[in-house]
Design a protein around this motif. Structure first.
Motif, PDB file in Angstrom:
ATOM      1  N   THR A  56      -7.663   1.730  -5.982  1.00 34.31           N
ATOM      2  CA  THR A  56      -7.876   2.043  -4.572  1.00 34.31           C
ATOM      3  C   THR A  56      -6.588   1.895  -3.767  1.00 34.31           C
ATOM      4  O   THR A  56      -6.392   2.579  -2.757  1.00 34.31           O
ATOM      5  N   LEU A  57      -5.707   1.019  -4.211  1.00 29.84           N
ATOM      6  CA  LEU A  57      -4.446   0.800  -3.501  1.00 29.84           C
ATOM      7  C   LEU A  57      -3.599   2.070  -3.454  1.00 29.84           C
ATOM      8  O   LEU A  57      -2.803   2.250  -2.533  1.00 29.84           O
ATOM      9  N   LEU A  58      -3.780   2.963  -4.421  1.00 22.06           N
ATOM     10  CA  LEU A  58      -3.042   4.225  -4.402  1.00 22.06           C
ATOM     11  C   LEU A  58      -3.402   5.048  -3.171  1.00 22.06           C
ATOM     12  O   LEU A  58      -2.577   5.808  -2.655  1.00 22.06           O
ATOM     13  N   ALA A  59      -4.627   4.873  -2.685  1.00 22.15           N
ATOM     14  CA  ALA A  59      -5.070   5.603  -1.497  1.00 22.15           C
ATOM     15  C   ALA A  59      -4.823   4.805  -0.222  1.00 22.15           C
ATOM     16  O   ALA A  59      -4.364   5.351   0.781  1.00 22.15           O
ATOM     17  N   ASP A  60      -5.114   3.509  -0.261  1.00 28.76           N
ATOM     18  CA  ASP A  60      -5.111   2.709   0.960  1.00 28.76           C
ATOM     19  C   ASP A  60      -3.796   1.987   1.223  1.00 28.76           C
ATOM     20  O   ASP A  60      -3.534   1.583   2.366  1.00 28.76           O
ATOM     21  N   GLY A  61      -2.988   1.797   0.185  1.00 29.32           N
ATOM     22  CA  GLY A  61      -1.736   1.063   0.368  1.00 29.32           C
ATOM     23  C   GLY A  61      -0.609   1.614  -0.486  1.00 29.32           C
ATOM     24  O   GLY A  61      -0.011   0.865  -1.268  1.00 29.32           O
ATOM     25  N   PRO A  62      -0.298   2.896  -0.330  1.00 32.22           N
ATOM     26  CA  PRO A  62       0.739   3.497  -1.175  1.00 32.22           C
ATOM     27  C   PRO A  62       2.099   2.811  -1.060  1.00 32.22           C
ATOM     28  O   PRO A  62       2.832   2.709  -2.054  1.00 32.22           O
ATOM     29  N   ASP A  63       2.440   2.334   0.125  1.00 34.55           N
ATOM     30  CA  ASP A  63       3.715   1.645   0.294  1.00 34.55           C
ATOM     31  C   ASP A  63       3.759   0.362  -0.528  1.00 34.55           C
ATOM     32  O   ASP A  63       4.813  -0.004  -1.079  1.00 34.55           O
ATOM     33  N   SER A 101       6.276  -0.915  -3.461  1.00 34.35           N
ATOM     34  CA  SER A 101       6.902  -2.235  -3.376  1.00 34.35           C
ATOM     35  C   SER A 101       6.653  -3.050  -4.639  1.00 34.35           C
ATOM     36  O   SER A 101       7.552  -3.742  -5.139  1.00 34.35           O
ATOM     37  N   LEU A 102       5.440  -2.979  -5.162  1.00 33.47           N
ATOM     38  CA  LEU A 102       5.120  -3.684  -6.401  1.00 33.47           C
ATOM     39  C   LEU A 102       5.936  -3.138  -7.564  1.00 33.47           C
ATOM     40  O   LEU A 102       6.426  -3.896  -8.413  1.00 33.47           O
ATOM     41  N   SER A 103       6.088  -1.827  -7.599  1.00 34.50           N
ATOM     42  CA  SER A 103       6.878  -1.202  -8.657  1.00 34.50           C
ATOM     43  C   SER A 103       8.335  -1.642  -8.594  1.00 34.50           C
ATOM     44  O   SER A 103       8.966  -1.937  -9.617  1.00 34.50           O
ATOM     45  N   ARG A 104       8.869  -1.695  -7.385  1.00 35.76           N
ATOM     46  CA  ARG A 104      10.267  -2.113  -7.225  1.00 35.76           C
ATOM     47  C   ARG A 104      10.447  -3.597  -7.514  1.00 35.76           C
ATOM     48  O   ARG A 104      11.460  -4.013  -8.081  1.00 35.76           O
ATOM     49  N   ASP A 131       4.922   9.328  -8.564  1.00 35.44           N
ATOM     50  CA  ASP A 131       5.909   9.312  -7.485  1.00 35.44           C
ATOM     51  C   ASP A 131       5.937   7.962  -6.762  1.00 35.44           C
ATOM     52  O   ASP A 131       6.992   7.511  -6.296  1.00 35.44           O
ATOM     53  N   LEU A 132       4.774   7.307  -6.670  1.00 35.26           N
ATOM     54  CA  LEU A 132       4.697   6.018  -5.985  1.00 35.26           C
ATOM     55  C   LEU A 132       5.291   4.883  -6.814  1.00 35.26           C
ATOM     56  O   LEU A 132       5.540   3.797  -6.288  1.00 35.26           O
ATOM     57  N   GLY A 133       5.492   5.134  -8.106  1.00 34.59           N
ATOM     58  CA  GLY A 133       6.118   4.116  -8.934  1.00 34.59           C
ATOM     59  C   GLY A 133       5.325   3.654 -10.131  1.00 34.59           C
ATOM     60  O   GLY A 133       5.718   2.691 -10.803  1.00 34.59           O
TER      61      GLY A 133
END
Length: 254
Positions: free
Chosen positions: A105-112, A116-119, A164-166
């Motif tokens: 769900t975070l992919l929809a509600d918290g993409p940023d 950040s988690l990926s980085r 793309d989001l990481g």
């Protein structure tokens, strides 16, 4: 040649391992998830995925304790997901034994936050859990929030977004195939595997070991099983043996 992975999935609701049938979780398989992990260790799975499908975020602490206990008994990489909504909880899961974070769900509600988690922890730590559903019209759409909420995106677009989001990996499931015993959603799986450059894990619908072969032939880098592994003794060894006999390179059987 990169070897294909065989992954066992534990679906936890309020601390108990449950059976999943089209994202309904009513039948308890194990009251203590540690027992299931002990079996998987003996049967030599390559990885374990733990998903918290409890209806309330209040389940997070109990799930964390289950992760802590299971990580002590788990001798393979452990991915965990469910109710990951902030950096602190993600960090706590990783510090208590998880190797990867499974995000949905975070992919929809918290993409940023996904980025950040990926980085912060590395792309290899982020697994994008992707659920799809086929409507009566034939339209296939990516879903979030335990398969209940539409994203308005087709599977390929959603998989590309996750990359793309990481996300370093896609964990693919189908609401329609989940627990239906008819194999993976091969059409959607093929399209996703072709569209992204990160590994794709096929999940949802396995009943015969040949379904695993079909998933790999569709392009999956790994094949995952939940229900069937719990009900068949020495199931992972039998599954791996079938993959080898089908000409597919897998990690060691023993």
């Amino acid at each position: 040649m990169l070897k294909k992975r065989l992954i066992a999935v534990l679906i936890l609701r309020d601390g108990q391992v449950v059976q999943s049938v089209r994202f309904k979780h009513t039948n308890v398989i194990h009251y203590d998830p540690v027992y299931a992990v002990e079996c998987f260790n003996k049967w030599a799975v390559d990885e374990i995925v733990m998903l918290n499908v409890s209806p309330s975020a209040e389940s997070r602490q109990g799930f964390l304790e289950a992760v802590r206990r299971i990580s002590r008994e788990c001798f393979v990489p452990l991915s965990t997901g469910g109710w990951i909504t902030d950096m602190d909880y993600a960090r706590t899961l990783l510090s208590n034994g998880a190797d990867k974070l499974v995000l949905n769900t975070l992919l929809a509600d918290g993409p940023d936050l996904v980025t950040s988690l990926s980085r912060r922890f590395g792309r290899q730590c982020i697994v994008a859990s992707m659920d799809v559903k086929r409507h009566d019209s034939g339209l296939v759409q990516a879903m979030v929030d335990r398969g209940r909420r539409e994203t308005g995106q087709n599977p390929v677009a959603w998989a590309k977004r996750a990359e793309d989001l990481g996300a370093g990996e896609i964990f693919f499931n189908s609401v329609d195939h989940d627990g239906a015993r008819k194999g993976y959603d091969l059409d959607s799986l093929k399209a996703i595997c072709t569209a992204v450059s990160v590994p794709v894990i096929a999940f949802g619908g396995v009943f015969t070991w040949n379904h695993l072969v079909e998933g790999i032939e569709a392009g999956a880098d790994a094949v995952a099983v939940a229900n069937q592994f719990h009900y068949t003794e020495h199931s992972t060894r039998k599954a791996k043996r079938h993959l080898v006999q089908s000409g597919i390179a897998v990690r060691r059987e023993e």
